[in-house]
Scaffold this motif. Structure first.
Motif, mmCIF file in Angstrom:
data_model
loop_
_atom_site.group_PDB
_atom_site.id
_atom_site.type_symbol
_atom_site.label_atom_id
_atom_site.label_comp_id
_atom_site.label_asym_id
_atom_site.label_seq_id
_atom_site.Cartn_x
_atom_site.Cartn_y
_atom_site.Cartn_z
ATOM 1 N N GLY A 1 -2.482 -1.438 -9.429
ATOM 2 C CA GLY A 1 -3.785 -0.885 -9.091
ATOM 3 C C GLY A 1 -3.694 0.574 -8.713
ATOM 4 O O GLY A 1 -3.622 0.915 -7.527
ATOM 5 N N ALA B 1 -2.943 -3.122 -4.923
ATOM 6 C CA ALA B 1 -4.180 -2.376 -4.614
ATOM 7 C C ALA B 1 -5.185 -2.506 -5.750
ATOM 8 O O ALA B 1 -5.965 -1.593 -6.002
ATOM 9 N N LYS C 1 1.196 -1.395 -15.418
ATOM 10 C CA LYS C 1 -0.067 -1.473 -16.162
ATOM 11 C C LYS C 1 0.238 -1.677 -17.632
ATOM 12 O O LYS C 1 1.068 -0.965 -18.202
ATOM 13 N N GLN D 1 -5.987 -4.378 0.249
ATOM 14 C CA GLN D 1 -7.263 -4.794 -0.359
ATOM 15 C C GLN D 1 -8.230 -5.142 0.760
ATOM 16 O O GLN D 1 -7.809 -5.571 1.836
ATOM 17 N N ASN D 2 -9.518 -5.024 0.485
ATOM 18 C CA ASN D 2 -10.500 -5.533 1.429
ATOM 19 C C ASN D 2 -10.564 -7.050 1.333
ATOM 20 O O ASN D 2 -9.992 -7.664 0.425
ATOM 21 N N GLY E 1 -5.897 2.885 -8.752
ATOM 22 C CA GLY E 1 -7.253 3.410 -8.663
ATOM 23 C C GLY E 1 -7.349 4.312 -7.440
ATOM 24 O O GLY E 1 -6.416 5.046 -7.108
ATOM 25 N N ASN E 2 -8.468 4.220 -6.748
ATOM 26 C CA ASN E 2 -8.694 5.117 -5.609
ATOM 27 C C ASN E 2 -7.699 4.877 -4.477
ATOM 28 O O ASN E 2 -7.009 5.799 -4.027
ATOM 29 N N MET E 3 -7.602 3.634 -4.023
ATOM 30 C CA MET E 3 -6.711 3.342 -2.888
ATOM 31 C C MET E 3 -5.242 3.461 -3.277
ATOM 32 O O MET E 3 -4.417 3.976 -2.523
ATOM 33 N N ALA F 1 -11.503 6.336 3.077
ATOM 34 C CA ALA F 1 -12.373 6.133 1.898
ATOM 35 C C ALA F 1 -11.998 7.130 0.815
ATOM 36 O O ALA F 1 -11.812 8.319 1.075
ATOM 37 N N VAL F 2 -11.844 6.584 -0.382
ATOM 38 C CA VAL F 2 -11.515 7.409 -1.549
ATOM 39 C C VAL F 2 -12.485 7.028 -2.655
ATOM 40 O O VAL F 2 -12.772 5.840 -2.852
ATOM 41 N N GLU G 1 -16.230 -7.914 -5.082
ATOM 42 C CA GLU G 1 -15.215 -8.562 -4.232
ATOM 43 C C GLU G 1 -15.842 -9.627 -3.310
ATOM 44 O O GLU G 1 -15.250 -10.008 -2.316
HETATM 45 N N1 LIG Z 1 -11.644 3.020 -2.281
HETATM 46 C C1 LIG Z 1 -11.693 2.899 -0.968
HETATM 47 O O1 LIG Z 1 -12.133 3.818 -0.267
HETATM 48 C C2 LIG Z 1 -11.159 1.663 -0.295
HETATM 49 C C3 LIG Z 1 -11.059 1.667 1.106
HETATM 50 C C4 LIG Z 1 -10.531 0.550 1.742
HETATM 51 C C5 LIG Z 1 -10.145 -0.552 1.012
HETATM 52 N N2 LIG Z 1 -10.290 -0.527 -0.343
HETATM 53 C C6 LIG Z 1 -9.856 -1.712 -1.075
HETATM 54 O O2 LIG Z 1 -8.766 -1.351 -1.907
HETATM 55 C C7 LIG Z 1 -8.756 -2.190 -3.068
HETATM 56 C C8 LIG Z 1 -8.734 -1.294 -4.302
HETATM 57 O O3 LIG Z 1 -9.954 -0.568 -4.328
HETATM 58 P P1 LIG Z 1 -10.141 0.778 -5.155
HETATM 59 O O4 LIG Z 1 -11.340 1.440 -4.632
HETATM 60 O O5 LIG Z 1 -8.852 1.524 -5.207
HETATM 61 O O6 LIG Z 1 -10.441 0.170 -6.607
HETATM 62 P P2 LIG Z 1 -10.355 0.914 -8.013
HETATM 63 O O7 LIG Z 1 -10.521 2.386 -7.822
HETATM 64 O O8 LIG Z 1 -11.268 0.188 -8.925
HETATM 65 O O9 LIG Z 1 -8.855 0.689 -8.469
HETATM 66 C C9 LIG Z 1 -8.364 -0.545 -8.895
HETATM 67 C C10 LIG Z 1 -7.319 -0.274 -9.945
HETATM 68 O O10 LIG Z 1 -6.731 -1.508 -10.352
HETATM 69 C C11 LIG Z 1 -6.459 -1.425 -11.736
HETATM 70 N N3 LIG Z 1 -6.288 -2.763 -12.301
HETATM 71 C C12 LIG Z 1 -7.218 -3.715 -12.535
HETATM 72 N N4 LIG Z 1 -6.644 -4.810 -13.091
HETATM 73 C C13 LIG Z 1 -5.322 -4.531 -13.207
HETATM 74 C C14 LIG Z 1 -4.199 -5.266 -13.715
HETATM 75 N N5 LIG Z 1 -4.349 -6.504 -14.193
HETATM 76 N N6 LIG Z 1 -2.995 -4.667 -13.693
HETATM 77 C C15 LIG Z 1 -2.834 -3.429 -13.196
HETATM 78 N N7 LIG Z 1 -3.859 -2.678 -12.697
HETATM 79 C C16 LIG Z 1 -5.089 -3.236 -12.718
HETATM 80 C C17 LIG Z 1 -7.660 -0.689 -12.289
HETATM 81 O O11 LIG Z 1 -7.364 -0.142 -13.542
HETATM 82 P P3 LIG Z 1 -8.553 0.039 -14.635
HETATM 83 O O12 LIG Z 1 -9.574 0.906 -13.979
HETATM 84 O O13 LIG Z 1 -7.845 0.692 -15.784
HETATM 85 O O14 LIG Z 1 -9.036 -1.329 -14.915
HETATM 86 C C18 LIG Z 1 -7.849 0.400 -11.225
HETATM 87 O O15 LIG Z 1 -7.032 1.515 -11.500
HETATM 88 C C19 LIG Z 1 -10.031 -3.044 -2.977
HETATM 89 O O16 LIG Z 1 -9.732 -4.302 -2.448
HETATM 90 C C20 LIG Z 1 -10.920 -2.270 -2.026
HETATM 91 O O17 LIG Z 1 -11.847 -3.069 -1.343
HETATM 92 C C21 LIG Z 1 -10.776 0.547 -1.022
#
Ligand SMILES: NC(=O)c1ccc[n+]([C@@H]2O[C@H](COP(=O)([O-])OP(=O)(O)OC[C@H]3O[C@@H](n4cnc5c(N)ncnc54)[C@H](OP(=O)(O)O)[C@@H]3O)[C@@H](O)[C@H]2O)c1
Length: 291
Positions: A12, A76, A35, A103-104, A14-16, A127-128, A260
């Motif tokens: 993962g 993540a 990935k 993860q949340n 992504g943002n986190m 937060a990202v 989620e």
């Molecule tokens: N962002 C925040 O500010 C924040 C704060 C606190 C907690 N969180 C928690 O952190 C967790 C991640 O959130 P996020 O905001 O970072 O989400 P996100 O930006 O959507 O990132 C998730 C990543 O996971 C990848 N992914 C999905 N399926 C996959 C797989 N099978 N194998 C490998 N990679 C895969 C996605 O790639 P693709 O896009 O290419 O599918 C994406 O890069 C969540 O549980 C969220 O609640 C986030």
């Protein structure tokens, strides 16, 4: 003897995940993203709170090309993707692997990892936002790590590079506080398609917020009688402090992505069913978001 710093596999990016990779690499740890179907490396830009931007180049490995043994894994991905992401890795994890769940929600990895493996839970109030390859740190707050283990040897040195990172002997307190905020703010802002502040300002949402909160507090108190069961003030304070923000669940719904909800209100409903408690408002928001 000097212990080598961990080499993390990141599920993962992504943002986190990108934020974590930035902190880890600053501390001298190395990170490889897992990935399928990606180029050999990911180029990311991360905009820091002070306005400066950093570029990260993170190597990528396809799941089938991962070496036999994974010692350090950071999860993540958003919770609904956990099963698919972890499925190819099970035979590579061993009893001494260190897995961090960033993860949340709760319970998203239950039953997905080999028995006997200790998972460290991480809770972050940072937060990202953004979309690959551009990510922006919106708020750099606190991150707690804890679990049924002692603090890992690498943690103390990492704290110099990961702002406000701390070990929690009792991880469930920050985890449940975050769960309560997510359980109220996320589904209501997603269903009504409003920014977080509406939870406080709109009488109908405020009433539903109180009901979700009261039900969830009862469930948590049944699980742990020491839980104060008075979360509403904290939840409303989070909604006020992030009044103009779009919650992650609202954003997921706007782009037609799976949310989620199962790991947030779904977890509360599951616990309530097990305990024989009624949680109609939590069930209602879950049903609405699963439709
Ligand atoms: N962002 C925040 O500010 C924040 C704060 C606190 C907690 N969180 C928690 O952190 C967790 C991640 O959130 P996020 O905001 O970072 O989400 P996100 O930006 O959507 O990132 C998730 C990543 O996971 C990848 N992914 C999905 N399926 C996959 C797989 N099978 N194998 C490998 N990679 C895969 C996605 O790639 P693709 O896009 O290419 O599918 C994406 O890069 C969540 O549980 C969220 O609640 C986030």
């Amino acid at each position: 003897m000097i212990t080598p710093l961990p080499h993390w596999y990141l599920l993962g990016a992504g943002n986190m995940g990108t934020l974590a990779a930035w902190y880890l690499t600053r501390a001298g740890h190395t990170v490889t993203v897992i990935k399928a179907g990606s180029p050999a490396s990911l180029e990311k830009t991360l905009l820091l709170p002070e306005g400066k931007s950093v570029t990260l180049t993170i190597p990528v490995v396809a799941p089938e090309a991962i070496p036999a043994s994974i010692d350090y894994l950071l999860v993540a991905v958003k919770t609904p993707y956990s099963r698919a992401a972890l499925a190819p890795l099970n035979t590579r994890l061993h009893d001494a692997s260190q897995v961090i769940r960033l993860q949340n929600g709760l319970g998203a990895l239950d039953g997905l990892l080999p028995d006997n493996l200790t998972v460290l839970e991480a809770v972050s109030t940072s937060a990202v936002k953004g979309q690959h390859p551009h990510h922006q740190i919106v708020a750099e707050n606190h991150t707690w790590i804890g679990g049924k283990a002692n603090p890992p040897a690498w943690l103390a040195a990492l704290q110099a590079h990961w702002p406000n990172l701390q070990w929690a002997d009792d991880i469930h307190t920050p985890q449940w506080q975050k769960l309560m905020a997510n359980a109220v703010i996320n589904p209501l802002t997603a269903i009504y398609d409003v920014p977080n502040g509406q939870i406080v300002d709109d009488p109908e949402l405020r009433k539903r917020a109180e009901e979700i909160c009261t039900e969830a507090d009862h469930v948590l108190q049944a699980l742990d009688p020491a839980w104060p069961a008075a979360s509403l003030e904290n939840v409303l304070a989070v909604a006020r402090a992030t009044a103009g923000n779009t919650s992650s669940m609202r954003a997921d719904r706007q782009r037609g992505a799976i949310t989620e909800i199962d790991a947030i209100n779904g977890w509360i409903v599951k616990q309530a069913n097990r305990l024989g408690l009624e949680v109609p408002e939590n069930q209602a928001v879950m049903d609405a978001l699963k439709r």
